[in-house]
Design a protein around this motif. Structure first.
Motif, PDB file in Angstrom:
ATOM      1  N   GLY A  57       0.798  -1.223   0.000  1.00 45.88           N
ATOM      2  CA  GLY A  57       0.000   0.000   0.000  1.00 45.88           C
ATOM      3  C   GLY A  57       0.827   1.268   0.000  1.00 45.88           C
ATOM      4  N   LEU A  58       2.163   1.131  -0.015  1.00 47.49           N
ATOM      5  CA  LEU A  58       3.056   2.280   0.001  1.00 47.49           C
ATOM      6  C   LEU A  58       3.581   2.577  -1.403  1.00 47.49           C
ATOM      7  CD1 LEU A  58       5.168   1.408   3.197  1.00 47.49           C
ATOM      8  CD2 LEU A  58       3.208   2.962   3.038  1.00 47.49           C
ATOM      9  N   TRP A  59       3.950   3.844  -1.625  1.00 48.04           N
ATOM     10  CA  TRP A  59       4.603   4.206  -2.872  1.00 48.04           C
ATOM     11  C   TRP A  59       6.013   3.623  -2.862  1.00 48.04           C
ATOM     12  CZ3 TRP A  59       8.886   6.772  -4.682  1.00 48.04           C
ATOM     13  CH2 TRP A  59       8.847   7.169  -6.033  1.00 48.04           C
ATOM     14  N   PRO A  60       6.515   3.118  -3.990  1.00 47.14           N
ATOM     15  CA  PRO A  60       6.006   3.205  -5.357  1.00 47.14           C
ATOM     16  C   PRO A  60       5.172   2.000  -5.789  1.00 47.14           C
ATOM     17  CG  PRO A  60       8.224   2.350  -5.437  1.00 47.14           C
ATOM     18  CD  PRO A  60       7.899   2.558  -3.969  1.00 47.14           C
ATOM     19  N   PHE A  61       4.735   1.172  -4.825  1.00 45.88           N
ATOM     20  CA  PHE A  61       3.950  -0.006  -5.198  1.00 45.88           C
ATOM     21  C   PHE A  61       2.500   0.329  -5.499  1.00 45.88           C
ATOM     22  CE2 PHE A  61       7.106  -2.498  -2.443  1.00 45.88           C
ATOM     23  CZ  PHE A  61       7.933  -2.708  -3.537  1.00 45.88           C
ATOM     24  N   THR A  62       2.074   1.508  -5.140  1.00 45.51           N
ATOM     25  CA  THR A  62       0.694   1.910  -5.421  1.00 45.51           C
ATOM     26  C   THR A  62       0.657   3.380  -5.808  1.00 45.51           C
ATOM     27  OG1 THR A  62      -1.548   1.974  -4.509  1.00 45.51           O
ATOM     28  CG2 THR A  62       0.230   2.505  -3.004  1.00 45.51           C
ATOM     29  N   ASP A  63      -0.191   3.679  -6.785  1.00 48.34           N
ATOM     30  CA  ASP A  63      -0.343   5.051  -7.267  1.00 48.34           C
ATOM     31  C   ASP A  63      -1.659   5.114  -8.046  1.00 48.34           C
ATOM     32  OD1 ASP A  63      -0.111   7.402  -9.156  1.00 48.34           O
ATOM     33  OD2 ASP A  63       1.776   7.630  -8.051  1.00 48.34           O
ATOM     34  N   PRO A  64      -2.503   6.127  -7.803  1.00 53.46           N
ATOM     35  CA  PRO A  64      -3.802   6.214  -8.493  1.00 53.46           C
ATOM     36  C   PRO A  64      -3.679   6.268 -10.014  1.00 53.46           C
ATOM     37  CG  PRO A  64      -3.723   7.723  -6.628  1.00 53.46           C
ATOM     38  CD  PRO A  64      -2.335   7.191  -6.805  1.00 53.46           C
ATOM     39  N   SER A  65      -2.525   6.685 -10.521  1.00 57.28           N
ATOM     40  CA  SER A  65      -2.365   6.843 -11.969  1.00 57.28           C
ATOM     41  C   SER A  65      -1.941   5.558 -12.667  1.00 57.28           C
ATOM     42  CB  SER A  65      -1.318   7.930 -12.267  1.00 57.28           C
ATOM     43  OG  SER A  65      -0.029   7.542 -11.793  1.00 57.28           O
ATOM     44  N   TYR A  66      -1.679   4.496 -11.903  1.00 61.35           N
ATOM     45  CA  TYR A  66      -1.189   3.257 -12.505  1.00 61.35           C
ATOM     46  C   TYR A  66      -2.254   2.593 -13.382  1.00 61.35           C
ATOM     47  CZ  TYR A  66       3.084   3.104  -9.657  1.00 61.35           C
ATOM     48  OH  TYR A  66       4.304   3.354  -9.096  1.00 61.35           O
ATOM     49  N   THR A  67      -1.799   2.064 -14.527  1.00 61.19           N
ATOM     50  CA  THR A  67      -2.667   1.249 -15.372  1.00 61.19           C
ATOM     51  C   THR A  67      -2.701  -0.174 -14.831  1.00 61.19           C
ATOM     52  OG1 THR A  67      -0.859   0.592 -16.843  1.00 61.19           O
ATOM     53  CG2 THR A  67      -2.037   2.641 -17.377  1.00 61.19           C
ATOM     54  N   VAL A  68      -3.558  -1.017 -15.415  1.00 61.99           N
ATOM     55  CA  VAL A  68      -3.682  -2.384 -14.921  1.00 61.99           C
ATOM     56  C   VAL A  68      -2.366  -3.153 -15.077  1.00 61.99           C
ATOM     57  CG1 VAL A  68      -4.561  -3.220 -17.149  1.00 61.99           C
ATOM     58  CG2 VAL A  68      -5.052  -4.493 -15.051  1.00 61.99           C
ATOM     59  N   ILE A  69      -1.624  -2.898 -16.147  1.00 64.41           N
ATOM     60  CA  ILE A  69      -0.354  -3.589 -16.346  1.00 64.41           C
ATOM     61  C   ILE A  69       0.645  -3.170 -15.278  1.00 64.41           C
ATOM     62  CG2 ILE A  69       1.642  -3.852 -17.873  1.00 64.41           C
ATOM     63  CD1 ILE A  69      -0.795  -5.401 -18.746  1.00 64.41           C
ATOM     64  N   THR A  70       0.713  -1.906 -14.964  1.00 64.85           N
ATOM     65  CA  THR A  70       1.642  -1.426 -13.931  1.00 64.85           C
ATOM     66  C   THR A  70       1.255  -1.978 -12.562  1.00 64.85           C
ATOM     67  OG1 THR A  70       1.910   0.628 -15.195  1.00 64.85           O
ATOM     68  CG2 THR A  70       2.740   0.612 -12.944  1.00 64.85           C
ATOM     69  N   ILE A  71      -0.038  -2.096 -12.313  1.00 65.27           N
ATOM     70  CA  ILE A  71      -0.510  -2.673 -11.055  1.00 65.27           C
ATOM     71  C   ILE A  71      -0.065  -4.124 -10.933  1.00 65.27           C
ATOM     72  CG2 ILE A  71      -2.571  -3.402  -9.779  1.00 65.27           C
ATOM     73  CD1 ILE A  71      -3.981  -0.924 -10.873  1.00 65.27           C
ATOM     74  N   VAL A  72      -0.216  -4.876 -12.026  1.00 64.32           N
ATOM     75  CA  VAL A  72       0.208  -6.279 -12.019  1.00 64.32           C
ATOM     76  C   VAL A  72       1.719  -6.375 -11.803  1.00 64.32           C
ATOM     77  CG1 VAL A  72       0.418  -8.368 -13.413  1.00 64.32           C
ATOM     78  CG2 VAL A  72      -1.711  -7.060 -13.434  1.00 64.32           C
ATOM     79  N   ILE A  73       2.490  -5.501 -12.441  1.00 65.07           N
ATOM     80  CA  ILE A  73       3.942  -5.502 -12.272  1.00 65.07           C
ATOM     81  C   ILE A  73       4.306  -5.247 -10.811  1.00 65.07           C
ATOM     82  CG2 ILE A  73       6.050  -4.208 -12.802  1.00 65.07           C
ATOM     83  CD1 ILE A  73       4.997  -3.857 -15.641  1.00 65.07           C
ATOM     84  N   CYS A  74       3.657  -4.256 -10.194  1.00 64.81           N
ATOM     85  CA  CYS A  74       3.934  -3.959  -8.778  1.00 64.81           C
ATOM     86  C   CYS A  74       3.582  -5.153  -7.890  1.00 64.81           C
ATOM     87  CB  CYS A  74       3.138  -2.729  -8.344  1.00 64.81           C
ATOM     88  SG  CYS A  74       3.716  -1.178  -9.040  1.00 64.81           S
ATOM     89  N   SER A  75       2.501  -5.836  -8.215  1.00 63.25           N
ATOM     90  CA  SER A  75       2.094  -7.014  -7.449  1.00 63.25           C
ATOM     91  C   SER A  75       3.166  -8.097  -7.525  1.00 63.25           C
ATOM     92  CB  SER A  75       0.771  -7.556  -7.985  1.00 63.25           C
ATOM     93  OG  SER A  75      -0.229  -6.580  -7.963  1.00 63.25           O
ATOM     94  N   PHE A  76       3.675  -8.323  -8.733  1.00 61.51           N
ATOM     95  CA  PHE A  76       4.697  -9.348  -8.921  1.00 61.51           C
ATOM     96  C   PHE A  76       6.023  -8.945  -8.276  1.00 61.51           C
ATOM     97  CE2 PHE A  76       2.753 -11.499 -12.917  1.00 61.51           C
ATOM     98  CZ  PHE A  76       1.766 -12.038 -12.108  1.00 61.51           C
ATOM     99  N   ILE A  77       6.326  -7.648  -8.242  1.00 64.59           N
ATOM    100  CA  ILE A  77       7.537  -7.185  -7.557  1.00 64.59           C
ATOM    101  C   ILE A  77       7.445  -7.507  -6.065  1.00 64.59           C
ATOM    102  CG2 ILE A  77       8.849  -5.153  -6.831  1.00 64.59           C
ATOM    103  CD1 ILE A  77       8.227  -3.895  -9.530  1.00 64.59           C
ATOM    104  N   CYS A  78       6.293  -7.198  -5.467  1.00 62.19           N
ATOM    105  CA  CYS A  78       6.094  -7.504  -4.042  1.00 62.19           C
ATOM    106  C   CYS A  78       6.229  -9.006  -3.790  1.00 62.19           C
ATOM    107  CB  CYS A  78       4.726  -7.017  -3.582  1.00 62.19           C
ATOM    108  SG  CYS A  78       4.546  -5.227  -3.481  1.00 62.19           S
ATOM    109  N   SER A  79       5.629  -9.816  -4.650  1.00 60.34           N
ATOM    110  CA  SER A  79       5.692 -11.266  -4.486  1.00 60.34           C
ATOM    111  C   SER A  79       7.117 -11.772  -4.664  1.00 60.34           C
ATOM    112  CB  SER A  79       4.768 -11.949  -5.500  1.00 60.34           C
ATOM    113  OG  SER A  79       3.440 -11.540  -5.306  1.00 60.34           O
ATOM    114  N   GLY A  80       7.828 -11.235  -5.674  1.00 59.10           N
ATOM    115  CA  GLY A  80       9.207 -11.652  -5.906  1.00 59.10           C
ATOM    116  C   GLY A  80      10.121 -11.296  -4.746  1.00 59.10           C
ATOM    117  N   LEU A  81       9.978 -10.069  -4.231  1.00 60.44           N
ATOM    118  CA  LEU A  81      10.777  -9.667  -3.067  1.00 60.44           C
ATOM    119  C   LEU A  81      10.458 -10.539  -1.863  1.00 60.44           C
ATOM    120  CD1 LEU A  81      10.597  -5.763  -3.303  1.00 60.44           C
ATOM    121  CD2 LEU A  81      12.600  -7.202  -3.716  1.00 60.44           C
TER     122      LEU A  81
END
Length: 355
Positions: free
Chosen positions: A45-69
């Motif tokens: 829920g913190l930046w840069p993992f979340t931002d109102p301007s993110y598209t669905v692809i960017t949201i999925v990328i952030c999700s996978f970054i969190c999971s990978g970390l």
């Protein structure tokens, strides 16, 4: 004759103790998963993992970054534990040379990029309530696969108990979204269902391979480091490339997260819970079976209540206990009691047909 009888009784006693310890380990897995889910929710829920301007692809990328970390740092915690337990790093390398080891890799990819990444993406896209509700059916998928492919025994009472426990998860987490907008709601539901399939089938691969391997090494090799690196180095660039935002978009966000510091630090703490959960989950699979392990592991929904209350008291998150959550928790406990109630000793220690 008497000596043979005594030997058989002693063997049964030891196998029964082994199964009961496995059920306790599965409980610890559920507690670790609850801690992991709560802390991961704060970090994502913190930046840069979340931002109102993110598209669905960017949201999925952030999700996978969190999971990978999460999976990578879980591997670090498990490696520390294995070293403290006098397990050599050469055992990790030896596992890479076995066919069963690569079979575990398939299970790790199902439980890591597919399931964990799917759960994180679903939380963003359709909200945590629907994400938890749909992904919470994974024990039913896991038990069904265990019965079909591993010939694992499943009594009628255990089956009913698992269904009740899953119903408790649905009651606890399923509610229409209110006050929030999820423009990619349907896509989120698809990711949540993908998560349920991944977690459900992972247990089958792990249970089969760990019959002949050390689960402490297998979970530290493929399920953590392997899954995390595969997600960060392969999945994320591919998602960015085919999603039209560029293969380097994920690395850009990852670099910003590292520079920010706080989100990554929280993921390290979350990985302590996630690593312990995976560590205990893999051990429990072969001690008390897929059905019992998953039925106990699903109680993580209950353990998340006191953990979230503590985190709220410490000012890390906002949390509210609803009537639905209390009813759901009672149903989950009831289902677990039905599934795990005293059973025939032979059914408890003989997990599979022909065992």
């Amino acid at each position: 004759m008497q000596n043979n009888l005594n030997a058989q009784n002693e063997l049964m006693s030891r196998r029964l103790k082994f199964a009961k310890v496995g059920m306790l380990i599965a409980l610890l897995s559920g507690i670790g998963q609850a801690l992991n889910g709560s802390m991961t929710g704060i970090a994502s829920g913190l930046w840069p993992f979340t931002d109102p301007s993110y598209t669905v692809i960017t949201i999925v990328i952030c999700s996978f970054i969190c999971s990978g970390l999460h999976d990578f740092f879980s591997g670090c915690w498990i490696l520390i534990w294995n070293k403290a337990s006098r397990r050599s790093i050469t055992e990790y390398i030896r596992l890479l040379k076995t066919k069963l080891g690569w079979l575990l890799m398939v299970g790790a990819l199902l439980g890591g990029p597919v399931a964990t990444g799917g759960a994180a993406a679903a939380t963003y896209l359709c909200g945590p309530t629907y994400s938890l509700a749909i992904s919470g059916i994974y024990p039913l998928i896991g038990v069904l696969c265990g019965v079909i492919f591993l010939k694992e025994k499943l009594t009628v009472r255990s089956g009913i108990g698992i269904v009740i426990a899953v119903a408790g998860v649905l009651i606890m987490s399923f509610s229409p979204p209110s006050g929030e907008s999820f423009p990619y709601f349907t896509i989120g539901l698809m990711f949540a269902f993908l998560c349920a399939i991944g977690w459900g089938t992972e247990g089958v691969f792990a249970a089969y391979a760990n019959d002949m391997l050390d689960p402490n090494i297998s979970v530290g090799t493929f399920r953590s480091f392997g899954s995390g690196l595969f997600m960060l180095l392969i999945i994320i660039p591919l998602v960015g490339l085919f999603g039209g935002v560029g293969a380097g978009k994920g690395f850009e966000i990852l670099g910003e997260a590292v520079g920010q510091g706080t989100p990554v630090l929280i993921m390290v703490i979350a990985a302590l819970g996630g690593g312990s959960s995976m560590y205990f989950f893999y051990q429990a699979l072969n001690s008390c079976g897929i059905s019992r392990t998953m039925c106990i592991n699903i109680t993580s929904s209950i353990w998340s209540i006191p953990i979230c209350l503590i985190l709220e008291a410490m000012g890390f998150m906002e949390y509210e206990i609803t009537t639905r959550a209390i009813i759901g928790a009672v149903v989950i406990v009831s289902g677990s009691i039905v599934a795990l109630a005293k059973t025939d000793q032979q059914d408890l220690v003989s997990l599979r047909k022909g065992n």
